[in-house]
Every structure is written in structure tokens, then in C-alpha cells.
Design an enzyme around this catalytic site. Structure first.
Site, PDB file in Angstrom:
ATOM      1  N   GLY A 118     106.769  41.620  82.434  1.00 52.66           N
ATOM      2  CA  GLY A 118     105.528  41.236  83.175  1.00 52.66           C
ATOM      3  C   GLY A 118     104.748  42.408  83.565  1.00 52.66           C
TER       4      GLY A 118
ATOM      5  CB  VAL B 222     111.288  37.432  79.887  1.00 49.51           C
ATOM      6  CG1 VAL B 222     110.680  39.003  79.910  1.00 49.51           C
ATOM      7  CG2 VAL B 222     110.441  36.628  80.782  1.00 49.51           C
TER       8      VAL B 222
ATOM      9  CB  SER C  30     109.565  34.856  96.313  1.00 50.89           C
ATOM     10  OG  SER C  30     108.963  33.968  97.283  1.00 50.89           O
TER      11      SER C  30
ATOM     12  CE1 TYR D 296     107.476  32.154  91.902  1.00 52.22           C
ATOM     13  CE2 TYR D 296     107.807  31.750  94.269  1.00 52.22           C
ATOM     14  CZ  TYR D 296     107.398  32.772  93.162  1.00 52.22           C
ATOM     15  OH  TYR D 296     106.924  33.837  93.445  1.00 52.22           O
TER      16      TYR D 296
HETATM   17  P1  NAP Z   1     100.780  37.603  87.981  1.00 53.07           P
HETATM   18  O1  NAP Z   1      99.786  38.496  88.483  1.00 53.07           O
HETATM   19  O2  NAP Z   1     100.609  36.003  87.597  1.00 53.07           O
HETATM   20  O3  NAP Z   1     101.641  38.500  87.021  1.00 53.07           O
HETATM   21  C1  NAP Z   1     102.864  37.805  86.175  1.00 53.07           C
HETATM   22  C2  NAP Z   1     103.076  38.522  84.897  1.00 53.07           C
HETATM   23  O4  NAP Z   1     104.258  38.001  84.422  1.00 53.07           O
HETATM   24  C3  NAP Z   1     102.005  38.554  83.960  1.00 53.07           C
HETATM   25  O5  NAP Z   1     101.958  40.155  83.468  1.00 53.07           O
HETATM   26  C4  NAP Z   1     102.605  37.530  83.159  1.00 53.07           C
HETATM   27  O6  NAP Z   1     101.981  37.818  81.568  1.00 53.07           O
HETATM   28  C5  NAP Z   1     104.068  37.898  82.902  1.00 53.07           C
HETATM   29  N1  NAP Z   1     104.513  36.722  82.434  1.00 53.07           N
HETATM   30  C6  NAP Z   1     104.809  35.521  82.680  1.00 53.07           C
HETATM   31  N2  NAP Z   1     105.287  34.727  82.004  1.00 53.07           N
HETATM   32  C7  NAP Z   1     106.039  35.659  80.944  1.00 53.07           C
HETATM   33  C8  NAP Z   1     106.913  35.641  79.901  1.00 53.07           C
HETATM   34  N3  NAP Z   1     107.453  34.237  79.539  1.00 53.07           N
HETATM   35  N4  NAP Z   1     107.462  36.636  79.332  1.00 53.07           N
HETATM   36  C9  NAP Z   1     107.004  37.722  79.507  1.00 53.07           C
HETATM   37  N5  NAP Z   1     106.056  37.987  80.608  1.00 53.07           N
HETATM   38  C10 NAP Z   1     105.561  36.977  81.395  1.00 53.07           C
HETATM   39  O7  NAP Z   1     102.305  37.603  89.004  1.00 53.07           O
HETATM   40  P2  NAP Z   1     102.424  38.655  90.368  1.00 53.07           P
HETATM   41  O8  NAP Z   1     101.885  37.982  91.686  1.00 53.07           O
HETATM   42  O9  NAP Z   1     102.094  39.987  90.065  1.00 53.07           O
HETATM   43  O10 NAP Z   1     104.034  38.439  90.432  1.00 53.07           O
HETATM   44  C11 NAP Z   1     104.853  39.190  89.829  1.00 53.07           C
HETATM   45  C12 NAP Z   1     106.235  38.704  90.317  1.00 53.07           C
HETATM   46  O11 NAP Z   1     106.489  38.671  91.925  1.00 53.07           O
HETATM   47  C13 NAP Z   1     106.613  37.440  89.982  1.00 53.07           C
HETATM   48  O12 NAP Z   1     107.912  37.219  89.589  1.00 53.07           O
HETATM   49  C14 NAP Z   1     106.352  36.419  91.167  1.00 53.07           C
HETATM   50  O13 NAP Z   1     107.162  35.411  91.501  1.00 53.07           O
HETATM   51  C15 NAP Z   1     106.714  37.490  92.266  1.00 53.07           C
HETATM   52  N6  NAP Z   1     106.066  37.180  93.506  1.00 53.07           N
HETATM   53  C16 NAP Z   1     104.699  37.274  93.692  1.00 53.07           C
HETATM   54  C17 NAP Z   1     104.241  37.184  95.111  1.00 53.07           C
HETATM   55  C18 NAP Z   1     102.717  36.982  95.153  1.00 53.07           C
HETATM   56  O14 NAP Z   1     102.448  36.570  96.282  1.00 53.07           O
HETATM   57  N7  NAP Z   1     101.790  37.308  94.351  1.00 53.07           N
HETATM   58  C19 NAP Z   1     105.044  36.873  96.077  1.00 53.07           C
HETATM   59  C20 NAP Z   1     106.484  36.810  95.885  1.00 53.07           C
HETATM   60  C21 NAP Z   1     106.877  37.071  94.509  1.00 53.07           C
HETATM   61  P3  NAP Z   1     100.692  37.429  81.119  1.00 53.07           P
HETATM   62  O15 NAP Z   1      99.541  38.397  81.554  1.00 53.07           O
HETATM   63  O16 NAP Z   1     100.785  37.470  79.385  1.00 53.07           O
HETATM   64  O17 NAP Z   1     100.517  35.701  81.568  1.00 53.07           O
END
Ligand code: NAP
Length: 243
Positions: A11, A63, A141, A154
Site C-alpha cells: 500500500g 495483498v 493502530s 478494524y
Molecule cells: P490510505 O491513504 O487509504 O492508503 C491505503 C493504501 O493501502 C492505499 O495505497 C491502498 O491502495 C492500499 N491498499 C488497500 N487495499 C489494498 C489491497 N487489497 N492490496 C494492496 N494495497 C491495498 O490509508 P493510510 O491512512 O495511509 O493508512 C495506511 C495504514 O495505516 C493502514 O493500514 C491504516 O489502517 C493504518 N492507519 C492509518 C491511520 C490514519 O489515521 N490514517 C491510523 C492508524 C492506522 P489504493 O490506492 O489502490 O486504494
């Protein structure tokens, strides 16, 4: 084979994954990003990473599909010879109160956020074992530690990553493979852009702001590369948030 470390970030084309890729590139790693999107969509991310003066590669796969993961990791090893650092970052949300959460909503999130880490780590770690060296960081998280109403699927997936992290740290420490997790709080990305009432959250965040992807990337880079005597740990990156 390159002399540089090679880091695989799932991702990795946007959000926290891309910031992590850029930070690891600044630290001198060659970078492999994965995403489910096509190569054209990932090109801007690759260009940004290459601008840091390292090599960058993109592999498109889901993934949550074990077969696709295995095939692509095999190809990465054939193409580049090794993976030194793995960041299990890809993730999604499908929020809803538990009483209304259907099985599909539950299973989709568990598969993409948690089973994916099993598939990718399982495929990568045998190469790290052979090399007797490796570092893995998974993106948990704060809600995996503390829980959160409306996010049973989640929270369970992110708590599962913590259990996986601690167990793998115990199983693979003797092979010189470190396994850690980061637990971000509220980080400004596409995932959180539709959150309502963010002002309310500020009451609970001592640092009085949402985090940036760069805030998280700095900690991931520390655990992945610098923290050579740290394993099995979960580091919260949340501005002090207490749920
Ligand atoms: P994001 O901007 O939504 O990015 C998520 C990434 O994961 C995107 O590049 C997406 O690809 C990719 N993805 C989703 N499903 C996939 C799959 N089946 N196979 C391969 N790639 C896939 O999210 P983010 O906020 O950067 O989050 C990144 C990580 O941090 C996640 O695990 C999230 O749960 C964790 N996190 C985030 C927060 C927050 O506040 N943002 C807080 C705690 C934890 P596409 O571009 O193709 O959709």
C-alpha cells in the site's frame, strides 16, 4: 544484487505508505512499493521516490490474495535478490456499529488488514531467514490497543497485527529478524478525510493536532532501520491520544 537495503512497502503509493517509502529512500534504501492499483496510477509515487536518488519499483497485486502475494514476492526475489525490510502497511476501513456489521464487512477488513500480513510476511520471511537478517514493521493502530466503537472489524484486525508482531519477534529473534509495530492515532490521509467533528478529538490529543504521514514515517524508519536492539514492540504515534 544492490549493496543498498531493499524495503518492500505494501500500500505504498499514497498516504502513510508513500511517506514511509520516501523516508526509507532518504535513509538510503532501494524501494519496492506494492498497491492494488495499476502502474500508471503508481507512477507519480515512483517518480517521487526515485527523486531521492535510489531505485524504486512497483508491483501491482492484492495483498489479500495469497496466490498473487506469493507470485509477486517470488518475482521480487528473482528481480532483486533480497528483501531486507518489510512494511505491512496496506489497510482499509469498513466502519459500522457491531450490531449492523455483516459478515462480508467483517471478513473483508480482516483479510486486507490482517491475513495480508500473514501472506506477505510468510512469503518474505523465508528469504530473511536465509539471509539471517531482516526487519519487519506492521501498521497497527491505537484502536487495536484501546478499541473503538464502530470499528470492531478494524480494531480486531489491528489487535491481531500486534499479536502477530509479538509472536514473530519471539520466533525469529534468533535469526536476527526484528519484528515491530507502529500504532498511529488520527493521521491526515484519505482514510480520515471524511471524519466528522475532528475538533472533538483534539480534546483528547495533548499535542492538539492530527498527525501527518511524515510523523508516522519517521517512527517506522526508526524501528525498521535504527532500533537494532528493539523487537516485539508497539510504538504509538498519536500525539498522546488516550481513548
Ligand atoms: P490510505 O491513504 O487509504 O492508503 C491505503 C493504501 O493501502 C492505499 O495505497 C491502498 O491502495 C492500499 N491498499 C488497500 N487495499 C489494498 C489491497 N487489497 N492490496 C494492496 N494495497 C491495498 O490509508 P493510510 O491512512 O495511509 O493508512 C495506511 C495504514 O495505516 C493502514 O493500514 C491504516 O489502517 C493504518 N492507519 C492509518 C491511520 C490514519 O489515521 N490514517 C491510523 C492508524 C492506522 P489504493 O490506492 O489502490 O486504494
Amino acid at each position: 544484487m544492490t549493496d543498498r537495503k531493499i524495503a518492500l512497502i505494501t500500500g505504498g503509493s499514497r498516504g502513510i505508505g508513500l511517506s514511509t517509502a520516501l523516508r526509507l529512500a532518504e535513509a538510503g534504501c532501494d524501494i519496492i512499493i506494492n498497491d492494488i492499483c495499476d502502474a500508471e496510477k503508481a507512477q507519480p509515487a515512483l517518480d517521487k521516490i526515485k527523486a531521492k536518488g535510489v531505485n524504486a519499483y512497483f508491483y501491482s497485486f492484492d495483498v489479500s490474495n495469497d496466490e498473487q502475494v506469493q507470485k509477486n514476492v517470488d518475482k521480487m526475489i528473482a528481480d532483486h535478490g533480497k528483501i531486507d525490510v518489510l512494511i505491512n502497511n496496506a489497510g482499509i476501513t469498513k466502519d459500522g456499529l457491531f450490531v449492523r456489521m455483516d459478515a462480508d464487512q467483517w471478513e473483508r477488513v480482516i483479510k486486507i488488514n490482517l491475513s495480508s500480513a500473514y501472506y506477505v510476511t510468510h512469503a518474505v520471511i523465508k528469504h530473511m531467514m536465509k539471509a539471517r537478517s531482516g526487519s519487519i514493521v506492521s501498521m497497527s493502530s491505537v484502536v487495536g490497543v484501546h478499541g473503538n466503537a464502530g470499528q470492531a472489524n478494524y480494531s480486531a484486525s489491528k489487535a491481531g497485527l500486534i499479536g502477530l508482531t509479538k509472536t514473530l519477534a519471539k520466533e525469529f529473534g534468533s535469526r536476527n529478524i526484528r519484528v515491530n509495530a507502529v500504532a498511529p492515532g488520527f493521521i491526515q490521509t484519505d482514510m480520515t478525510k471524511d471524519l466528522a467533528n475532528t475538533d472533538d478529538y483534539m480534546k483528547f490529543i495533548p499535542l492538539k493536532r492530527m498527525g501527518t504521514p511524515e510523523d508516522v514515517a519517521e517512527v517506522v524508519k526508526f524501528l525498521a532501520l535504527d532500533a537494532t536492539y528493539v523487537t516485539g514492540q508497539v510504538l504509538e504515534v498519536s500525539g498522546g491520544l488516550i481513548i
